[in-house]
Scaffold this motif. Structure first.
Motif, PDB file in Angstrom:
ATOM      1  N   ARG A  19       0.825  -1.205   0.000  1.00 42.68           N
ATOM      2  CA  ARG A  19       0.000   0.000   0.000  1.00 42.68           C
ATOM      3  C   ARG A  19       0.861   1.257   0.000  1.00 42.68           C
ATOM      4  NH1 ARG A  19      -5.579   1.007   2.931  1.00 42.68           N
ATOM      5  NH2 ARG A  19      -5.713   3.235   2.639  1.00 42.68           N
ATOM      6  N   ALA A  20       1.922   1.270   0.794  1.00 42.70           N
ATOM      7  CA  ALA A  20       2.800   2.442   0.865  1.00 42.70           C
ATOM      8  C   ALA A  20       3.502   2.677  -0.467  1.00 42.70           C
ATOM      9  CB  ALA A  20       3.822   2.260   1.989  1.00 42.70           C
ATOM     10  N   GLU A  21       3.993   1.610  -1.077  1.00 44.95           N
ATOM     11  CA  GLU A  21       4.674   1.761  -2.362  1.00 44.95           C
ATOM     12  C   GLU A  21       3.692   2.210  -3.441  1.00 44.95           C
ATOM     13  OE1 GLU A  21       7.672  -0.654  -5.369  1.00 44.95           O
ATOM     14  OE2 GLU A  21       7.115  -1.549  -3.453  1.00 44.95           O
ATOM     15  N   TYR A  22       2.481   1.640  -3.427  1.00 48.20           N
ATOM     16  CA  TYR A  22       1.458   2.041  -4.385  1.00 48.20           C
ATOM     17  C   TYR A  22       1.110   3.515  -4.179  1.00 48.20           C
ATOM     18  CZ  TYR A  22      -2.848   2.316  -7.016  1.00 48.20           C
ATOM     19  OH  TYR A  22      -3.816   2.697  -7.906  1.00 48.20           O
ATOM     20  N   HIS A  23       0.925   3.896  -2.935  1.00 49.69           N
ATOM     21  CA  HIS A  23       0.624   5.295  -2.596  1.00 49.69           C
ATOM     22  C   HIS A  23       1.674   6.220  -3.197  1.00 49.69           C
ATOM     23  CE1 HIS A  23       0.936   8.882  -0.037  1.00 49.69           C
ATOM     24  NE2 HIS A  23      -0.381   8.791   0.067  1.00 49.69           N
ATOM     25  N   ASP A  24       2.947   5.900  -3.008  1.00 48.31           N
ATOM     26  CA  ASP A  24       4.036   6.733  -3.529  1.00 48.31           C
ATOM     27  C   ASP A  24       4.004   6.793  -5.058  1.00 48.31           C
ATOM     28  OD1 ASP A  24       4.845   7.171  -0.937  1.00 48.31           O
ATOM     29  OD2 ASP A  24       6.520   5.748  -1.021  1.00 48.31           O
ATOM     30  N   LEU A  25       3.727   5.673  -5.711  1.00 45.50           N
ATOM     31  CA  LEU A  25       3.654   5.671  -7.177  1.00 45.50           C
ATOM     32  C   LEU A  25       2.512   6.550  -7.682  1.00 45.50           C
ATOM     33  CD1 LEU A  25       4.375   1.914  -7.926  1.00 45.50           C
ATOM     34  CD2 LEU A  25       5.788   3.864  -8.610  1.00 45.50           C
ATOM     35  N   VAL A  26       1.389   6.514  -6.996  1.00 46.42           N
ATOM     36  CA  VAL A  26       0.240   7.345  -7.392  1.00 46.42           C
ATOM     37  C   VAL A  26       0.586   8.819  -7.220  1.00 46.42           C
ATOM     38  CG1 VAL A  26      -2.165   7.930  -6.866  1.00 46.42           C
ATOM     39  CG2 VAL A  26      -1.457   5.531  -6.946  1.00 46.42           C
ATOM     40  N   TRP A  38      -9.079   7.205  -3.627  1.00 47.39           N
ATOM     41  CA  TRP A  38      -9.941   6.681  -4.689  1.00 47.39           C
ATOM     42  C   TRP A  38      -9.193   5.684  -5.567  1.00 47.39           C
ATOM     43  CZ3 TRP A  38     -14.521   7.058  -3.221  1.00 47.39           C
ATOM     44  CH2 TRP A  38     -14.934   8.152  -2.458  1.00 47.39           C
ATOM     45  N   TYR A  39      -7.910   5.859  -5.730  1.00 46.43           N
ATOM     46  CA  TYR A  39      -7.100   4.889  -6.461  1.00 46.43           C
ATOM     47  C   TYR A  39      -7.046   3.581  -5.680  1.00 46.43           C
ATOM     48  CZ  TYR A  39      -5.641   8.228  -9.980  1.00 46.43           C
ATOM     49  OH  TYR A  39      -5.633   9.101 -11.035  1.00 46.43           O
ATOM     50  N   ILE A  40      -6.857   3.701  -4.368  1.00 49.54           N
ATOM     51  CA  ILE A  40      -6.848   2.515  -3.505  1.00 49.54           C
ATOM     52  C   ILE A  40      -8.227   1.861  -3.512  1.00 49.54           C
ATOM     53  CG2 ILE A  40      -6.588   1.729  -1.119  1.00 49.54           C
ATOM     54  CD1 ILE A  40      -4.321   3.910  -0.903  1.00 49.54           C
ATOM     55  N   PHE A  41      -9.279   2.670  -3.496  1.00 50.03           N
ATOM     56  CA  PHE A  41     -10.641   2.148  -3.574  1.00 50.03           C
ATOM     57  C   PHE A  41     -10.807   1.272  -4.814  1.00 50.03           C
ATOM     58  CE2 PHE A  41     -14.821   2.627  -5.570  1.00 50.03           C
ATOM     59  CZ  PHE A  41     -15.648   2.098  -4.596  1.00 50.03           C
ATOM     60  N   TRP A  42     -10.337   1.728  -5.980  1.00 55.54           N
ATOM     61  CA  TRP A  42     -10.541   0.965  -7.216  1.00 55.54           C
ATOM     62  C   TRP A  42      -9.705  -0.309  -7.268  1.00 55.54           C
ATOM     63  CZ3 TRP A  42     -14.814   1.071  -9.416  1.00 55.54           C
ATOM     64  CH2 TRP A  42     -15.569   2.228  -9.491  1.00 55.54           C
ATOM     65  N   ILE A  43      -8.509  -0.308  -6.691  1.00 50.32           N
ATOM     66  CA  ILE A  43      -7.775  -1.572  -6.705  1.00 50.32           C
ATOM     67  C   ILE A  43      -8.417  -2.573  -5.746  1.00 50.32           C
ATOM     68  CG2 ILE A  43      -5.615  -0.596  -7.569  1.00 50.32           C
ATOM     69  CD1 ILE A  43      -4.437  -0.864  -4.777  1.00 50.32           C
ATOM     70  N   LYS A  44      -9.018  -2.078  -4.669  1.00 55.59           N
ATOM     71  CA  LYS A  44      -9.756  -2.975  -3.778  1.00 55.59           C
ATOM     72  C   LYS A  44     -11.005  -3.511  -4.477  1.00 55.59           C
ATOM     73  CE  LYS A  44      -8.287  -1.155   0.693  1.00 55.59           C
ATOM     74  NZ  LYS A  44      -8.733  -0.507   1.934  1.00 55.59           N
ATOM     75  N   GLN A  45     -11.697  -2.655  -5.217  1.00 46.77           N
ATOM     76  CA  GLN A  45     -12.881  -3.110  -5.952  1.00 46.77           C
ATOM     77  C   GLN A  45     -12.499  -4.167  -6.987  1.00 46.77           C
ATOM     78  OE1 GLN A  45     -16.172  -2.351  -5.387  1.00 46.77           O
ATOM     79  NE2 GLN A  45     -15.278  -1.425  -3.574  1.00 46.77           N
ATOM     80  N   ALA A  85      -5.729   3.737 -11.874  1.00 43.62           N
ATOM     81  CA  ALA A  85      -5.331   3.024 -10.657  1.00 43.62           C
ATOM     82  C   ALA A  85      -4.769   1.650 -10.994  1.00 43.62           C
ATOM     83  CB  ALA A  85      -6.526   2.897  -9.714  1.00 43.62           C
ATOM     84  N   LEU A  86      -5.452   0.933 -11.873  1.00 45.48           N
ATOM     85  CA  LEU A  86      -5.010  -0.409 -12.258  1.00 45.48           C
ATOM     86  C   LEU A  86      -3.743  -0.350 -13.106  1.00 45.48           C
ATOM     87  CD1 LEU A  86      -8.509  -1.943 -12.957  1.00 45.48           C
ATOM     88  CD2 LEU A  86      -6.988  -2.463 -11.035  1.00 45.48           C
ATOM     89  N   ARG A  87      -3.652   0.649 -13.963  1.00 46.47           N
ATOM     90  CA  ARG A  87      -2.442   0.793 -14.786  1.00 46.47           C
ATOM     91  C   ARG A  87      -1.228   0.995 -13.901  1.00 46.47           C
ATOM     92  NH1 ARG A  87       0.578   4.744 -16.211  1.00 46.47           N
ATOM     93  NH2 ARG A  87      -0.877   6.322 -15.470  1.00 46.47           N
ATOM     94  N   ILE A  88      -1.336   1.884 -12.926  1.00 46.47           N
ATOM     95  CA  ILE A  88      -0.214   2.131 -12.018  1.00 46.47           C
ATOM     96  C   ILE A  88       0.132   0.868 -11.242  1.00 46.47           C
ATOM     97  CG2 ILE A  88       0.483   3.401  -9.942  1.00 46.47           C
ATOM     98  CD1 ILE A  88      -1.175   5.789 -11.114  1.00 46.47           C
ATOM     99  N   MET A  89      -0.887   0.158 -10.774  1.00 48.08           N
ATOM    100  CA  MET A  89      -0.628  -1.045  -9.985  1.00 48.08           C
ATOM    101  C   MET A  89       0.037  -2.135 -10.822  1.00 48.08           C
ATOM    102  SD  MET A  89      -3.172  -3.496  -7.798  1.00 48.08           S
ATOM    103  CE  MET A  89      -4.075  -4.053  -9.223  1.00 48.08           C
ATOM    104  N   PHE A  90      -0.550  -2.461 -11.970  1.00 51.69           N
ATOM    105  CA  PHE A  90      -0.017  -3.581 -12.752  1.00 51.69           C
ATOM    106  C   PHE A  90       1.289  -3.242 -13.463  1.00 51.69           C
ATOM    107  CE2 PHE A  90      -4.396  -5.247 -12.397  1.00 51.69           C
ATOM    108  CZ  PHE A  90      -4.074  -6.512 -11.921  1.00 51.69           C
ATOM    109  N   ARG A  91       1.386  -2.051 -14.032  1.00 53.67           N
ATOM    110  CA  ARG A  91       2.591  -1.703 -14.787  1.00 53.67           C
ATOM    111  C   ARG A  91       3.728  -1.273 -13.883  1.00 53.67           C
ATOM    112  NH1 ARG A  91       2.786   3.552 -18.336  1.00 53.67           N
ATOM    113  NH2 ARG A  91       3.225   4.371 -16.272  1.00 53.67           N
ATOM    114  N   ASP A  92       3.452  -0.342 -12.978  1.00 51.93           N
ATOM    115  CA  ASP A  92       4.524   0.296 -12.227  1.00 51.93           C
ATOM    116  C   ASP A  92       4.885  -0.397 -10.921  1.00 51.93           C
ATOM    117  OD1 ASP A  92       4.465   2.188 -14.267  1.00 51.93           O
ATOM    118  OD2 ASP A  92       3.105   3.502 -13.171  1.00 51.93           O
TER     119      ASP A  92
END
Length: 133
Positions: A19-26, A38-45, A85-92
């Motif tokens: 979560r912390a690393e994702y937060h920093d990337l966003v 809201w980015y975290i909300f969508w990856i949870k969804q 949100a998903l692009r950042i999570m999966f790609r980055d």
């Protein structure tokens, strides 16, 4: 201490470092701090939609299916936030092969013929209020 509580069964388990690393990337992608939730909300969804399947096992087709699914229920700008949100999570963050590998130029967002793997090539849709003058 390990928590085996089932009271949070509705919430996907995201490790604190994930979560912390994702937060920093966003944040580094230009999103305001107050919008990160809201980015975290969508990856949870997405995780719930996938019945908590391990994220590294998810496919581009499943991401596309999720985005198509929510597009019938939410406004287009929310679909764009979910896509980003998903692009950042999966790609980055996860660097899954289908999200990192180059693919043919994508068609416009929402086009049913979007090439699989092209999610990472879609431009980041940063809300206008996050862009400084």
């Amino acid at each position: 201490m390990k928590s085996d509580s089932k009271s949070n069964r509705d919430e996907p388990e995201f490790k604190k470092d994930f979560r912390a690393e994702y937060h920093d990337l966003v944040i580094n992608s230009g999103v305001q701090e107050k919008k990160v939730k809201w980015y975290i909300f969508w990856i949870k969804q997405f995780s719930r939609h996938m019945d908590r399947k391990p994220l590294l096992e998810c496919t581009a087709q499943e991401v596309k299916g999720f985005l198509n699914h929510i597009s019938s229920n939410v406004e287009e700008w929310k679909v764009e936030v979910a896509r980003n949100a998903l692009r950042i999570m999966f790609r980055d963050l996860l660097k899954v092969p289908w999200a990192v590998l180059p693919s043919p130029l994508p068609t416009p967002a929402g086009d049913e013929d979007m090439p699989i793997g092209a999610i990472h090539e879609l431009p980041l849709q940063v809300p206008l209020e996050t862009i400084s003058s």
